[in-house]
Design a protein around this motif. Structure first.
Motif, short mmCIF file in Angstrom:
data_model
loop_
_atom_site.label_atom_id
_atom_site.label_comp_id
_atom_site.label_asym_id
_atom_site.label_seq_id
_atom_site.Cartn_x
_atom_site.Cartn_y
_atom_site.Cartn_z
N GLU A 69 0.83 -1.21 0.00
CA GLU A 69 0.00 0.00 0.00
C GLU A 69 0.87 1.27 0.00
O GLU A 69 0.60 2.22 -0.73
N ALA A 70 1.93 1.27 0.80
CA ALA A 70 2.83 2.43 0.88
C ALA A 70 3.53 2.69 -0.45
O ALA A 70 3.91 3.84 -0.74
N LEU A 71 3.69 1.65 -1.27
CA LEU A 71 4.36 1.79 -2.56
C LEU A 71 3.38 2.00 -3.71
O LEU A 71 3.78 1.99 -4.87
N GLY A 72 2.10 2.20 -3.40
CA GLY A 72 1.12 2.52 -4.42
C GLY A 72 0.24 1.37 -4.87
O GLY A 72 -0.52 1.50 -5.81
N GLY A 73 0.35 0.22 -4.22
CA GLY A 73 -0.51 -0.91 -4.54
C GLY A 73 0.27 -2.10 -5.06
O GLY A 73 1.33 -1.95 -5.66
N ALA A 74 -0.29 -3.28 -4.84
CA ALA A 74 0.38 -4.53 -5.21
C ALA A 74 0.69 -4.62 -6.69
O ALA A 74 1.70 -5.21 -7.09
N ASP A 75 -0.14 -4.02 -7.53
CA ASP A 75 0.07 -4.11 -8.98
C ASP A 75 1.30 -3.32 -9.44
O ASP A 75 1.76 -3.51 -10.57
N ARG A 76 1.87 -2.50 -8.59
CA ARG A 76 3.07 -1.72 -8.95
C ARG A 76 4.37 -2.42 -8.56
O ARG A 76 5.44 -1.99 -8.97
N ILE A 77 4.30 -3.49 -7.79
CA ILE A 77 5.50 -4.11 -7.24
C ILE A 77 6.16 -5.03 -8.27
O ILE A 77 5.52 -5.87 -8.87
N GLU A 78 7.49 -4.86 -8.44
CA GLU A 78 8.26 -5.69 -9.36
C GLU A 78 9.41 -6.44 -8.69
O GLU A 78 9.93 -7.39 -9.26
N GLY A 79 9.83 -6.01 -7.50
CA GLY A 79 10.95 -6.66 -6.83
C GLY A 79 10.65 -6.87 -5.36
O GLY A 79 9.84 -6.16 -4.77
N TYR A 80 11.33 -7.89 -4.77
CA TYR A 80 11.13 -8.14 -3.34
C TYR A 80 12.29 -8.89 -2.70
O TYR A 80 13.15 -9.45 -3.38
N GLY A 81 12.31 -8.85 -1.35
CA GLY A 81 13.31 -9.54 -0.56
C GLY A 81 12.88 -9.52 0.90
O GLY A 81 11.93 -8.84 1.26
N LYS A 82 13.60 -10.27 1.73
CA LYS A 82 13.26 -10.32 3.16
C LYS A 82 14.53 -10.55 3.98
O LYS A 82 15.55 -10.98 3.44
N ALA A 83 14.44 -10.25 5.28
CA ALA A 83 15.59 -10.42 6.15
C ALA A 83 15.16 -10.52 7.60
O ALA A 83 14.03 -10.13 7.95
N SER A 84 16.08 -11.03 8.43
CA SER A 84 15.86 -11.05 9.87
C SER A 84 17.20 -10.85 10.57
O SER A 84 18.24 -11.25 10.07
N VAL A 85 17.12 -10.20 11.72
CA VAL A 85 18.29 -10.02 12.57
C VAL A 85 17.89 -10.52 13.96
O VAL A 85 16.89 -10.08 14.52
N VAL A 86 18.68 -11.44 14.50
CA VAL A 86 18.41 -12.05 15.80
C VAL A 86 19.32 -11.43 16.84
O VAL A 86 20.54 -11.30 16.62
N GLY A 87 18.75 -11.04 17.97
CA GLY A 87 19.55 -10.50 19.06
C GLY A 87 20.49 -11.55 19.65
O GLY A 87 20.32 -12.75 19.44
N GLU A 88 21.47 -11.10 20.43
CA GLU A 88 22.58 -11.96 20.85
C GLU A 88 22.19 -13.13 21.75
O GLU A 88 22.94 -14.09 21.86
N ALA A 89 21.02 -13.12 22.37
CA ALA A 89 20.60 -14.25 23.20
C ALA A 89 19.88 -15.32 22.38
O ALA A 89 19.44 -16.33 22.92
N GLY A 90 19.79 -15.10 21.07
CA GLY A 90 19.14 -16.06 20.19
C GLY A 90 20.14 -16.75 19.31
O GLY A 90 21.35 -16.65 19.51
N GLU A 91 19.64 -17.48 18.32
CA GLU A 91 20.51 -18.17 17.38
C GLU A 91 20.01 -17.92 15.96
O GLU A 91 18.85 -17.57 15.74
#
Length: 193
Positions: A69-91
Motif C-alpha cells: 500500500e505504501a508503494l502505491g498498490g500490489a500491482d506496482r511491485i516488481e521486486g522483493y526480498g526479506k531479512a531477519s536479525v536475531v539478538g545476541e541471546a538467540g541463534e
C-alpha cells in the motif's frame, strides 16, 4: 496462546530520482516494512521451533499489505526480498523462521509471484545494519532488478528480540543497463526465467 509480542513496527519508502545519470520520468520506489518482536526462544536451546512460523504468518501478511500500500498498490511491485536479525541471546535458526511467513505473505499480497524471495539473516545487537537482497518477483534471473536495501533500527534488536523485515520495489535499478534477461522476456514457468 500466541507467543508473538511486537514491540514496534516501521514502514519506510525511498523515492529514487537518479543515481548520477538522467532524472527518471518515474522515480523508483524502494520500501521496507519492519517489526521488532520478542524472541520466545532467547536464552535457551529449544529443539522444536517450527510452530512459531504459524504464529508469524499474520505479521507477515500485515507487513506485506502495509508495504504494498505504501508503494502505491500490489500491482506496482516488481521486486522483493526479506531479512531477519536475531539478538545476541538467540541463534541464527530463529531468524530462519521468518522465511516462510515473510515470503508467502508477499506472494499472497502480490497475487502469486513466482520467484523465490531472496533473504539474509544474521545475529546482531541494537543498531546493526543488514543488507536485504532484492530480485524480480516472477523471475530471479532478471538482472535489472538485482538490488538491495540496507536496513536497521538504532534500538533493535535487543538481546531477547528479533527484527524481521520485508522489502519491495516498483521497478529495476534506476539506471539499469547491465544486460541479461529483461523483465519483458520473462516466461514465468519456474520462477527463474
Amino acid at each position: 496462546m500466541s507467543r508473538l509480542e511486537i514491540r514496534k513496527t516501521m514502514v519506510v519508502v525511498e523515492e529514487i530520482h537518479h543515481e548520477g545519470g538522467p532524472v527518471a520520468e518515474t522515480p523508483l520506489l524502494r520500501g521496507a516494512a519492519l517489526a521488532v518482536i520478542r524472541n520466545p526462544f532467547a536464552g535457551r536451546y529449544e529443539p522444536e521451533i517450527q510452530s512459531f512460523m504459524d504464529e508469524l504468518r499474520p505479521l507477515g501478511l500485515q507487513l506485506a499489505q502495509r508495504l504494498a500500500e505504501a508503494l502505491g498498490g500490489a500491482d506496482r511491485i516488481e521486486g522483493y526480498g526479506k531479512a531477519s536479525v536475531v539478538g545476541e541471546a538467540g541463534e541464527l535458526e530463529h531468524g530462519a523462521l521468518w522465511h516462510a511467513p515473510g515470503g508467502y505473505a508477499m506472494r499472497e499480497v502480490l497475487g502469486g509471484a513466482k520467484a523465490i524471495v531472496p533473504s539474509s539473516k544474521k545475529l546482531g545487537g541494537p543498531g546493526v545494519r543488514i543488507d536485504v537482497p532484492i530480485t524480480h518477483i516472477d523471475a530471479s534471473y532478471v538482472r535489472s532488478h538485482f538490488d538491495s536495501m540496507e536496513l536497521g533500527l538504532n534500538d533493535a534488536p535487543r538481546a531477547d528480540e528479533m527484527l524481521v523485515a520485508l522489502v519491495m520495489t516498483t521497478g529495476p535499478r534506476i539506471h539499469a543497463r547491465a544486460g541479461g534477461l529483461a523483465a519483458s522476456e520473462i516466461k514465468g514457468e519456474d520462477g527463474l526465467r
